[in-house]
Design an enzyme around this catalytic site. Structure first.
Site, mmCIF file in Angstrom:
data_model
loop_
_atom_site.group_PDB
_atom_site.id
_atom_site.type_symbol
_atom_site.label_atom_id
_atom_site.label_comp_id
_atom_site.label_asym_id
_atom_site.label_seq_id
_atom_site.Cartn_x
_atom_site.Cartn_y
_atom_site.Cartn_z
ATOM 1 N N THR A 13 1.039 -1.037 0.229
ATOM 2 C CA THR A 13 0.345 0.071 0.334
ATOM 3 C C THR A 13 0.779 1.216 0.421
ATOM 4 O OG1 THR A 13 -1.577 -1.324 0.769
ATOM 5 C CG2 THR A 13 -1.663 1.437 0.726
ATOM 6 N N GLU A 190 -3.003 -3.149 9.495
ATOM 7 C CA GLU A 190 -1.492 -3.599 9.616
ATOM 8 C C GLU A 190 -2.093 -4.782 9.629
ATOM 9 O OE1 GLU A 190 1.091 -1.299 10.553
ATOM 10 O OE2 GLU A 190 -0.341 0.250 10.653
ATOM 11 N N LYS A 205 1.980 4.601 18.367
ATOM 12 C CA LYS A 205 2.172 6.018 17.933
ATOM 13 C C LYS A 205 2.482 7.164 18.594
ATOM 14 C CE LYS A 205 -0.197 5.131 13.392
ATOM 15 N NZ LYS A 205 -1.602 5.192 13.075
HETATM 16 P P1 NAP Z 1 2.030 -3.921 2.667
HETATM 17 O O1 NAP Z 1 0.884 -3.481 1.752
HETATM 18 O O2 NAP Z 1 1.443 -5.428 3.699
HETATM 19 O O3 NAP Z 1 2.794 -3.830 1.974
HETATM 20 C C1 NAP Z 1 4.343 -4.542 2.656
HETATM 21 C C2 NAP Z 1 5.211 -4.357 1.377
HETATM 22 O O4 NAP Z 1 6.254 -5.308 1.899
HETATM 23 C C3 NAP Z 1 4.990 -5.372 0.436
HETATM 24 O O5 NAP Z 1 5.374 -5.085 -0.943
HETATM 25 C C4 NAP Z 1 5.741 -7.153 0.496
HETATM 26 O O6 NAP Z 1 6.115 -7.594 0.034
HETATM 27 C C5 NAP Z 1 6.804 -6.155 1.613
HETATM 28 N N1 NAP Z 1 7.807 -7.268 2.030
HETATM 29 C C6 NAP Z 1 7.278 -7.440 3.433
HETATM 30 N N2 NAP Z 1 7.959 -8.426 4.296
HETATM 31 C C7 NAP Z 1 8.640 -8.347 3.192
HETATM 32 C C8 NAP Z 1 10.139 -8.993 3.095
HETATM 33 N N3 NAP Z 1 10.719 -10.122 3.873
HETATM 34 N N4 NAP Z 1 11.142 -8.966 2.238
HETATM 35 C C9 NAP Z 1 10.993 -8.462 1.473
HETATM 36 N N5 NAP Z 1 9.778 -7.691 0.885
HETATM 37 C C10 NAP Z 1 8.826 -7.791 2.271
HETATM 38 O O7 NAP Z 1 2.326 -2.762 4.209
HETATM 39 P P2 NAP Z 1 1.978 -1.499 4.193
HETATM 40 O O8 NAP Z 1 0.808 -0.880 4.271
HETATM 41 O O9 NAP Z 1 1.875 -0.596 3.275
HETATM 42 O O10 NAP Z 1 2.751 -1.154 5.000
HETATM 43 C C11 NAP Z 1 4.066 -0.488 4.727
HETATM 44 C C12 NAP Z 1 4.442 -0.599 6.936
HETATM 45 O O11 NAP Z 1 3.958 0.799 6.386
HETATM 46 C C13 NAP Z 1 4.026 -0.273 7.654
HETATM 47 O O12 NAP Z 1 4.746 -0.541 8.826
HETATM 48 C C14 NAP Z 1 2.785 -0.081 7.866
HETATM 49 O O13 NAP Z 1 3.140 0.238 9.556
HETATM 50 C C15 NAP Z 1 3.734 1.805 7.489
HETATM 51 N N6 NAP Z 1 2.063 2.305 7.812
HETATM 52 C C16 NAP Z 1 0.815 2.374 6.706
HETATM 53 C C17 NAP Z 1 -0.078 2.909 6.150
HETATM 54 C C18 NAP Z 1 -1.132 2.078 5.618
HETATM 55 O O14 NAP Z 1 -2.693 3.151 5.272
HETATM 56 N N7 NAP Z 1 -1.223 1.461 5.067
HETATM 57 C C19 NAP Z 1 -0.043 3.804 7.553
HETATM 58 C C20 NAP Z 1 0.857 4.480 8.488
HETATM 59 C C21 NAP Z 1 2.629 3.638 8.170
HETATM 60 P P3 NAP Z 1 5.349 -8.493 -1.324
HETATM 61 O O15 NAP Z 1 3.892 -7.210 -1.963
HETATM 62 O O16 NAP Z 1 5.764 -8.974 -2.395
HETATM 63 O O17 NAP Z 1 3.577 -9.091 -0.850
HETATM 64 N N1 HSE Z 2 -3.427 1.101 10.412
HETATM 65 C C1 HSE Z 2 -2.971 2.253 10.488
HETATM 66 C C2 HSE Z 2 -4.320 3.165 10.562
HETATM 67 C C3 HSE Z 2 -2.182 3.072 9.367
HETATM 68 O O1 HSE Z 2 -5.262 2.268 10.010
HETATM 69 O O2 HSE Z 2 -3.829 3.749 11.311
HETATM 70 C C4 HSE Z 2 -1.593 4.246 9.704
HETATM 71 O O3 HSE Z 2 -0.366 4.100 10.429
#
Ligand code: NAP
Ligand code: HSE
Length: 432
Positions: A13, A190, A205
């Protein structure tokens, strides 16, 4: 024009959103930095997964260590999540002399002191605007915009998924699990959504916000954390009737005795601005000794908003690389190990809900159970249960009392024969 080479760890994402902004807004980013960003490498877990964003001729790998070790990477952008491999990779990137941008609040709340010290020793930047409240630039606001102030408190809706669920659950007949699945499909949750629902993500946070606000170490281990899963449709209905909204708040407050750090469902009067923050939106309120209250509002999760914060960090890192301007990671050159209060020392008014026998004398029993702990009832509502049991649902609003007294009073209430089951307690905050 300088080219800054980026290695992305993760293309989910946030990673996908980041690559898209770097592609769509390349021109404005160059104008802001006098540099050009080039993504040279991306690590993913599954090389065969279809991607919503065009990766062109960028080298994709399933070996993230190769990205942090690569000579053609100046900045590692950690968007994988987790605290195991992510910690190892971030520390290794720092050791390799690379700047780091991360959205990983779990990593920073649990290992931030180690990560920031390593970065300071190695003379590289670790930027993390996306780690708290998605697209809201709250890190910059606290660290830079409010740096003239002693911050008294910070309180906010800092989990988008939780706020989305609480908002949707107000619709009649809404189903908790179905609403959570919607939040997951929208990219808000998450990897383990219990982090959102049980308040762990908000506690991560809040840990970061408290360190920024008060110049204290990261004390995730001391955050009192409660989730939203125990909030019922009855609580939603009663809160509304009594003039409140239920919000999942993170609150960090400094008093002469120490700092309180807590995440829990909270009743907020409807006329307080935070009460009208709905859906995935987040809002953080701060109180500084000079500026007074300030409020920051925006989308708290999702690809675009979070990646907006990631790319803003890249702009900062680029400026640091080209002009040498940097600020300390947590805004303070020295931290102060402020005492963290036990939850029992916190004082709150409370909403109490319980099932009681609808019989003469019962009201006197629970009034006296509360009075014995010095608690007065500011408001009471009672309605008969429709199941023919002869029981009544009772809701009380109390005065502000120390948590320790409230805990004892709840134990006394639950011991009464006239009260059936447990007492639901939701703390009330007026945020002033
Ligand atoms: P996500 O959609 O699950 O993406 C995670 C990515 O990391 C995927 O591309 C995955 O690969 C890759 N990955 C995971 N394990 C790996 C490994 N061992 N080796 C190589 N690549 C690996 O997660 P996300 O929502 O983007 O969140 C990512 C981070 O941002 C987290 O720390 C989360 O807490 C933070 N965050 C998220 C948001 C939100 O709104 N989603 C907001 C703020 C912060 P694949 O694609 O191949 O599975
Ligand atoms: N899972 C988190 C939320 C992503 O819903 O706020 C943003 O940090």
């Amino acid at each position: 024009m300088k080219t800054i080479k980026l290695g992305l760890l993760g293309l989910g994402t946030v990673g996908g959103g980041t690559l898209r902004i770097l592609q769509d807004n390349a021109e404005v980013l160059s104008q802001r930095t006098n540099a050009r960003f080039e993504v040279t490498r991306i690590a993913v877990r599954d090389l065969n997964k279809p991607r919503a964003v065009d990766t062109g001729d960028i080298a994709l790998t399933d070996d993230p260590r190769s990205v942090v070790d690569a000579a053609d990477v100046n900045v590692v952008v950690e968007l994988m999540g987790g605290t195991g491999l992510a910690r190892e990779l971030v520390l290794r990137a720092i050791e390799n002399g690379k700047h780091v941008v991360t959205a990983n609040k779990a990593l920073l709340a649990e290992h931030g002191d180690e990560v920031f010290s390593a970065a300071a020793r190695r003379g590289v930047q670790v930027a993390y605007e996306a780690a708290v409240a998605g697209g809201i630039p709250i890190i910059k606001a606290l660290r830079e915009g409010l740096s003239a102030n002693r911050i008294d408190w910070v309180a906010g809706i800092i989990n988008g998924t939780g706020n989305y669920i609480l908002t949707e659950m107000k619709q009649p007949g809404a189903d908790f699990d179905a609403v959570l699945r919607q939040a997951q499909a929208l990219g808000y949750a998450e990897a383990d959504p219990t982090f959102d629902v049980e308040g762990i993500d908000a506690a991560h946070k809040l840990t970061i916000l408290a360190a920024l606000a008060f110049g204290m170490p990261l004390r995730f281990d001391r955050v009192h954390t409660e989730g939203i899963s125990r909030i019922t449709a009855d609580d939603m209905r009663f809160a509304d009737m009594l003039g409140y909204e239920i919000k999942h708040l993170g609150i960090a407050r400094r008093t002469d005795a120490g700092v309180s750090l807590r995440v829990h469902p909270t009743l907020i009067p409807k006329d307080v601005l935070l009460a009208s923050v709905s859906g995935v939106m987040n809002a953080v309120m701060t109180h500084g000794d000079q500026v007074g209250p300030t409020l920051y509002y925006g989308p708290g999760a999702g690809a675009g908003p979070t990646a907006s914060a990631v790319v803003a960090d890249l702009v900062d890192v680029a400026r640091g690389m080209t002009c040498g301007e940097t600020v300390p990671a947590l805004g303070f050159r020295e931290t102060t190990d402020l005492p963290v209060l036990e939850m029992e020392q916190v004082e709150c008014a409370c909403y109490l809900r319980f099932l009681a026998k609808d019989a003469p004398g019962v009201l006197a029993q629970f009034s006296s159970a509360l009075a014995d702990e010095g608690i007065s009832i500011e408001h009471m509502h009672q309605e008969p249960c429709e199941d023919g049991s002869g029981d009544a649902l009772v809701v009380l609003i109390t005065n502000v009392v120390p948590e320790a007294a409230m805990n004892r009073a709840i134990r006394r209430l639950e011991a009464l024969e006239a009260i059936d089951g447990s007492v639901q307690r939701i703390r009330i905050e007026t945020l002033n």
